[in-house]
Design an enzyme around this catalytic site. Structure first.
Site, PDB file in Angstrom:
ATOM      1  N   SER A 146       0.510  -0.019 -10.891  1.00 46.07           N
ATOM      2  CA  SER A 146      -0.062  -1.337 -11.177  1.00 46.07           C
ATOM      3  C   SER A 146      -0.966  -1.264 -12.402  1.00 46.07           C
ATOM      4  O   SER A 146      -1.957  -0.541 -12.399  1.00 46.07           O
ATOM      5  CB  SER A 146      -0.862  -1.835  -9.977  1.00 46.07           C
ATOM      6  OG  SER A 146      -0.040  -1.936  -8.830  1.00 46.07           O
ATOM      7  N   GLU A 151      -6.260  -2.301 -14.636  1.00 48.77           N
ATOM      8  CA  GLU A 151      -6.621  -1.280 -13.649  1.00 48.77           C
ATOM      9  C   GLU A 151      -6.551   0.104 -14.294  1.00 48.77           C
ATOM     10  O   GLU A 151      -7.256   1.017 -13.912  1.00 48.77           O
ATOM     11  CB  GLU A 151      -5.663  -1.377 -12.463  1.00 48.77           C
ATOM     12  CG  GLU A 151      -6.017  -0.491 -11.281  1.00 48.77           C
ATOM     13  CD  GLU A 151      -5.175  -0.780 -10.069  1.00 48.77           C
ATOM     14  OE1 GLU A 151      -4.824   0.184  -9.383  1.00 48.77           O
ATOM     15  OE2 GLU A 151      -4.866  -1.952  -9.804  1.00 48.77           O
ATOM     16  N   ARG A 169     -11.113  -1.612  -6.483  1.00 48.44           N
ATOM     17  CA  ARG A 169     -10.697  -0.688  -7.533  1.00 48.44           C
ATOM     18  C   ARG A 169     -11.883  -0.223  -8.370  1.00 48.44           C
ATOM     19  O   ARG A 169     -11.759   0.056  -9.558  1.00 48.44           O
ATOM     20  CB  ARG A 169      -9.638  -1.330  -8.439  1.00 48.44           C
ATOM     21  CG  ARG A 169      -8.397  -1.812  -7.705  1.00 48.44           C
ATOM     22  CD  ARG A 169      -7.645  -0.661  -7.028  1.00 48.44           C
ATOM     23  NE  ARG A 169      -6.522  -1.193  -6.261  1.00 48.44           N
ATOM     24  CZ  ARG A 169      -6.594  -1.564  -4.982  1.00 48.44           C
ATOM     25  NH1 ARG A 169      -7.724  -1.406  -4.309  1.00 48.44           N
ATOM     26  NH2 ARG A 169      -5.553  -2.037  -4.356  1.00 48.44           N
TER      27      ARG A 169
END
Length: 338
Positions: free
Chosen positions: A238, A334, A164
């Site tokens: 998420s 995130e 990520r």
């Protein structure tokens, strides 16, 4: 190209949070983007790049020129017997691109079905799901420098992809605007169905010899069963990254919590699902006024309507503290806070 003032960003972020941009511009080509970046009127004005808004949490109004890149187009660069290379505008909807590939039997992105956002945002975050990351299919990324409007082509290696992460989120954060991305896709797809519930879902759907369309359908089925539709309930998917912890720490936790899932990253590190940690810490389905934790997926923080970005931020910090106290693991967001 029209510059709008005091522009509401509520429909430009999937949380559906109210935030006002002092100035707002939608650009549909590299020339338009370069024009506004080099315009003396705007050169000293702070700038913020807002793509699909699927990974951002607004906590304030934006005293800046908010630029919304909307460069479209899918172009075939080349192909051979095994692969095809496609160049896409950064404004192309990510799921639309995945469906385009699935229909043409171009393999590589089917596991990334139904992820919200745009093609241009995908490499920035190195989006991933069900054992696949977008870096696996990226060849190069084209981006324009915010300070002087120059165009640069980044190779896959120069993007410095991580979990990520990319150079655009770290060293070059806010310095480049991604305009186009080139992908290499397989014309002889090899399916990746070992991760998560894909195999189980394929069986439930009575699929015996899976195609990439079957895999895509399975992923869509799983995501829809677990994740709320942003059009119905504001969310950014998420909210936290799945933490990677030392194998020794995982073994110790596994002794205390035998049901704890984990996925080996290498011989030293194990990835633990953040959603499981949050649920076991007691947050699944928690609600606090207009915001909360989704009732079916603890990894997703939601705005039920009229929520405030700072309230969501504070809730995320409470969850981080709670999980760290219980498991000794500090979750990382995130989503990008603005």
């Amino acid at each position: 190209m029209q510059i709008q003032t005091n522009f509401s960003l509520r429909h430009f972020n999937t949380f559906g949070l109210e935030s006002t941009a002092r100035y707002f511009a939608e650009v549909r080509s590299v020339d338009e983007l370069t024009e506004i970046l080099l315009d003396p009127v705007w050169q000293q004005t702070p700038k913020f790049i807002l793509s699909g808004g699927s990974n951002v949490l607004f906590t304030k109004d934006m005293d800046a020129l908010v630029i919304h890149p909307d460069i479209r187009g899918i172009e075939k660069i080349k192909e051979d017997d095994a692969n095809i290379w496609l160049r896409l505008g950064g404004g192309v909807n990510w799921h639309v691109f995945v469906m385009y590939c699935v229909e043409k039997n171009y393999g590589g992105v089917e596991n990334l079905s139904l992820i919200p956002g745009t093609v241009g945002a995908a490499p920035m975050q190195n989006i991933g799901a069900y054992g696949v990351e977008v870096k696996d299919v990226i060849v190069s990324v084209e981006a324009v420098a915010v300070n002087d409007g120059t165009l640069r082509v980044f190779s896959k290696e120069e993007c410095r992809f991580g979990y990520r992460e990319s150079i655009f989120k770290k060293e070059l954060k806010d310095q480049y605007i991604i305009t186009n991305v080139t992908f290499k896709l397989s014309k002889n797809p090899v399916l990746n169905i070992a991760y998560g519930d894909i195999q189980k879902t394929l069986q439930e759907l009575n699929v015996t010899e899976a195609t990439i369309k079957d895999v895509s359908n399975a992923v869509i089925h799983i995501r829809r069963s677990k994740l709320p539709d942003p059009a119905q309930i504001g969310n950014a998917g998420s909210f936290f990254k799945n933490p990677e912890i030392a194998e020794t720490q995982f073994s110790a936790l596994k002794n205390r919590y035998p049901e704890m899932p984990g996925y080996p990253v290498n011989d030293r590190m194990v990835k633990v699902p953040a959603g499981w940690l949050i649920e076991k810490a007691g947050w699944k389905g928690y609600r606090e006024g207009s915001i909360g934790v989704h009732e079916r997926q603890a990894l997703v923080l939601v705005n039920y309507g009229g929520g405030n970005g700072n309230d969501i931020k504070r809730l995320s910090e409470k969850i981080q503290d709670s999980v760290e106290e219980k498991f000794g693991i500090r979750l990382s967001a995130e989503v990008n806070f603005v």
